[in-house]
Scaffold this motif. Structure first.
Motif, short mmCIF file in Angstrom:
data_model
loop_
_atom_site.label_atom_id
_atom_site.label_comp_id
_atom_site.label_asym_id
_atom_site.label_seq_id
_atom_site.Cartn_x
_atom_site.Cartn_y
_atom_site.Cartn_z
N ASP A 122 0.80 -1.23 0.00
CA ASP A 122 0.00 0.00 0.00
C ASP A 122 0.83 1.28 0.00
OD1 ASP A 122 -2.28 -1.63 0.20
OD2 ASP A 122 -2.10 -1.69 2.39
N GLY A 123 2.14 1.16 0.13
CA GLY A 123 2.96 2.36 0.21
C GLY A 123 2.98 2.91 1.63
N PHE A 124 3.54 4.09 1.79
CA PHE A 124 3.68 4.68 3.12
C PHE A 124 2.39 5.40 3.52
CE2 PHE A 124 8.02 4.47 1.45
CZ PHE A 124 8.63 3.76 2.47
N ARG A 125 2.05 5.30 4.78
CA ARG A 125 0.85 5.92 5.34
C ARG A 125 1.24 6.86 6.48
NH1 ARG A 125 -4.12 3.13 4.58
NH2 ARG A 125 -3.94 1.36 3.14
N LEU A 126 0.34 7.80 6.77
CA LEU A 126 0.58 8.70 7.89
C LEU A 126 0.53 7.96 9.22
CD1 LEU A 126 -1.43 11.89 6.82
CD2 LEU A 126 1.05 11.58 6.83
N ILE A 127 -0.31 6.93 9.29
CA ILE A 127 -0.42 6.11 10.49
C ILE A 127 -0.18 4.66 10.08
CG2 ILE A 127 -1.93 5.33 12.36
CD1 ILE A 127 -3.40 7.98 12.14
N PRO A 128 0.74 3.97 10.76
CA PRO A 128 1.03 2.58 10.37
C PRO A 128 -0.22 1.71 10.45
CG PRO A 128 2.68 3.41 11.92
CD PRO A 128 1.59 4.43 11.87
N GLN A 129 -0.43 0.92 9.40
CA GLN A 129 -1.57 0.01 9.39
C GLN A 129 -1.36 -1.14 10.38
OE1 GLN A 129 -2.49 -1.37 5.48
NE2 GLN A 129 -4.38 -2.42 6.10
N ASN A 130 -0.15 -1.69 10.37
CA ASN A 130 0.24 -2.71 11.33
C ASN A 130 1.58 -2.30 11.94
OD1 ASN A 130 -1.86 -4.87 10.99
ND2 ASN A 130 -1.11 -4.82 8.88
N PHE A 131 1.56 -2.03 13.24
CA PHE A 131 2.76 -1.54 13.92
C PHE A 131 3.81 -2.64 13.97
CE2 PHE A 131 5.29 -0.76 17.72
CZ PHE A 131 5.65 0.56 17.53
N SER A 132 5.06 -2.27 13.65
CA SER A 132 6.16 -3.23 13.67
C SER A 132 7.47 -2.51 13.93
CB SER A 132 6.23 -3.98 12.33
OG SER A 132 7.38 -4.81 12.27
N ILE A 133 8.32 -3.14 14.72
CA ILE A 133 9.67 -2.59 14.99
C ILE A 133 10.74 -3.52 14.42
CG2 ILE A 133 8.96 -1.28 17.03
CD1 ILE A 133 10.11 -3.55 18.75
N ASP A 134 10.37 -4.31 13.41
CA ASP A 134 11.33 -5.23 12.81
C ASP A 134 12.52 -4.49 12.19
OD1 ASP A 134 9.80 -7.36 13.54
OD2 ASP A 134 8.80 -7.57 11.59
N ALA A 135 12.26 -3.30 11.64
CA ALA A 135 13.35 -2.54 11.02
C ALA A 135 14.40 -2.16 12.05
CB ALA A 135 12.79 -1.29 10.33
N TYR A 136 13.94 -1.71 13.23
CA TYR A 136 14.89 -1.32 14.28
C TYR A 136 15.59 -2.55 14.87
CZ TYR A 136 12.81 3.31 14.02
OH TYR A 136 12.38 4.54 13.58
N LYS A 137 14.88 -3.67 14.93
CA LYS A 137 15.52 -4.90 15.38
C LYS A 137 16.65 -5.30 14.43
CE LYS A 137 11.57 -6.98 17.82
NZ LYS A 137 10.61 -8.10 17.84
N SER A 138 16.42 -5.10 13.12
CA SER A 138 17.43 -5.45 12.13
C SER A 138 18.67 -4.56 12.28
CB SER A 138 16.86 -5.32 10.72
OG SER A 138 15.77 -6.20 10.53
N VAL A 139 18.44 -3.26 12.53
CA VAL A 139 19.56 -2.34 12.68
C VAL A 139 20.36 -2.67 13.93
CG1 VAL A 139 20.22 0.06 13.01
CG2 VAL A 139 18.40 -0.52 11.41
#
Length: 293
Positions: free
Chosen positions: A46-63
C-alpha cells in the motif's frame, strides 16, 4: 483603527501560511517515522501511510542486531563531529580574521589562492595517493578528520562576517597594549558567535553525514562511522532480499523498505535535536555573512 485591523489581518494570514508551510515540511519526516514503524508487507502493498496500518519494529531490530557495533559507530561519529567542528572552527576563524584585516599585506593574494580552490581540484586519485602513500593515513581516524577541517566557502563566510566588526574595537585594544592573538581570542571570537555557530553547524553536518571517506580509507569495522555502517547494513539487506541469497539458503530476510526509514531516523535524530539550539545564530550569521562585501 483601520491600521490596527489591517495589522491583525496580516498577522493572522501570516501565521496561517507559516503553519501550513510548517506542516508541509514536517509531513515527509512524519512519513519516515511512520514507515519505519510499519510492517514490510504493508509498505510494499500500500505504500507509506501517515499512520502505520500494522505496527512493527522489525526494522529497528534489524539495525540493532549488533547493538555494540551501532554504539561504537555512534562513538566514532560523535568524536569525529565534535573534534572536527572545534578544530575546524578554530582554524577557519583564524583564517577569516587574517583575511578580514585591512593591514595584512598579502590579504588579496592569499584570498585569491583560497578562492581558486573552489574552481579547481586535484581529483580523487591524487587525493587518495596523498592520503595513503604520502601521509600514511590508510585506516586511520586522521583520514576522516583532517581533509574536511578547512573549506574555502567557510573561510570566505567567516571573513565576510568578521568584516562587520568595527575596526575601532581592535584599534582601542592595541592602544591598551593587547597583542593580535589576545584581540582575536578575547574580542573577535566572542563577537563572532553567530558566524561561529553557522560554520560550526556546517562542519558538524559535514562530518556527521560523511560516509564516502570511510568507504575509501577505512577497512576496520570498529573504526566505521555511523553513516558508513548503516550504508553497509542497507547494502547487506538489499543483497539478502535477492534470489542469490535464496539460493545460498539465507534464512534471515531483513525488511529492506522499512529498514531505509529506520536508518534515516537513526542518522538524522541527533542533528534534529541539536538544530533548535543553534537556529537563531545560524540564521543571523548566514544573513550577515551573505550581505557583507
Amino acid at each position: 483603527m483601520r491600521a490596527d485591523r489591517s495589522t491583525i489581518v496580516f498577522n493572522i494570514i501570516g501565521y496561517v501560511v507559516i503553519t501550513i508551510l510548517t506542516l508541509l515540511c514536517a509531513l515527509p519526516f512524519w512519513l519516515i517515522i511512520s514507515g519505519s514503524l510499519s510492517a514490510e508487507n504493508d509498505v510494499i502493498r500500500d505504500g507509506f501511510r501517515l499512520i502505520p496500518q500494522n505496527f512493527s519494529i522489525d526494522a529497528y531490530k534489524s539495525v540493532f542486531q549488533n547493538p555494540q557495533q551501532i554504539f561504537k559507530a555512534y562513538e566514532v561519529t560523535i568524536l569525529l563531529t565534535l573534534s572536527g567542528a572545534v578544530i575546524g572552527l578554530f582554524l577557519t576563524s583564524m583564517a577569516g580574521y587574517v583575511l578580514s584585516r585591512k593591514d595584512f599585506k598579502y590579504r588579496d593574494k592569499l584570498a585569491f589562492f583560497i578562492y581558486f580552490t573552489t574552481l579547481f581540484s586535484g581529483g580523487l586519485i591524487p587525493w587518495y595517493i596523498l592520503i595513503v602513500n604520502y601521509l600514511d593515513w590508510k585506516d586511520s581516524f586522521l583520514a576522516l578528520l583532517v581533509p574536511s577541517l578547512l573549506s574555502a566557502w567557510n573561510i570566505i563566510l567567516m571573513k565576510n562576517f568578521m568584516k562587520s566588526i568595527p575596526d575601532s574595537i581592535t584599534e582601542s585594544a592595541k592602544i591598551d597594549g593587547a597583542g593580535e592573538f589576545t584581540i582575536f581570542m578575547k574580542l573577535i571570537l566572542p563577537l563572532s558567535t553567530p558566524g561561529l555557530a553557522t560554520i560550526g553547524l556546517f562542519l558538524g553536518l559535514s562530518y556527521w553525514n560523511d560516509w564516502f571517506s570511510a568507504n575509501v580509507f577505512i577497512t576496520t569495522e570498529s573504526k566505521y562511522p555511523l553513516q558508513f555502517l548503516l550504508y553497509k547494513i542497507l547494502a547487506s539487506a538489499a543483497v539478502l532480499k535477492t534470489d542469490v541469497a535464496v539460493n545460498l539458503g539465507a534464512d534471515f530476510k531483513p525488511p529492506a523498505e522499512t529498514l531505509k526509514m529506520a536508518v534515516a531516523i537513526i542518522v538524522t535524530g541527533p542533528i534534529i535535536f541539536l538544530y533548535p539550539f543553534v537556529q537563531r545564530y545560524f540564521v543571523k550569521g548566514l544573513t550577515i555573512g551573505a550581505v557583507k562585501g
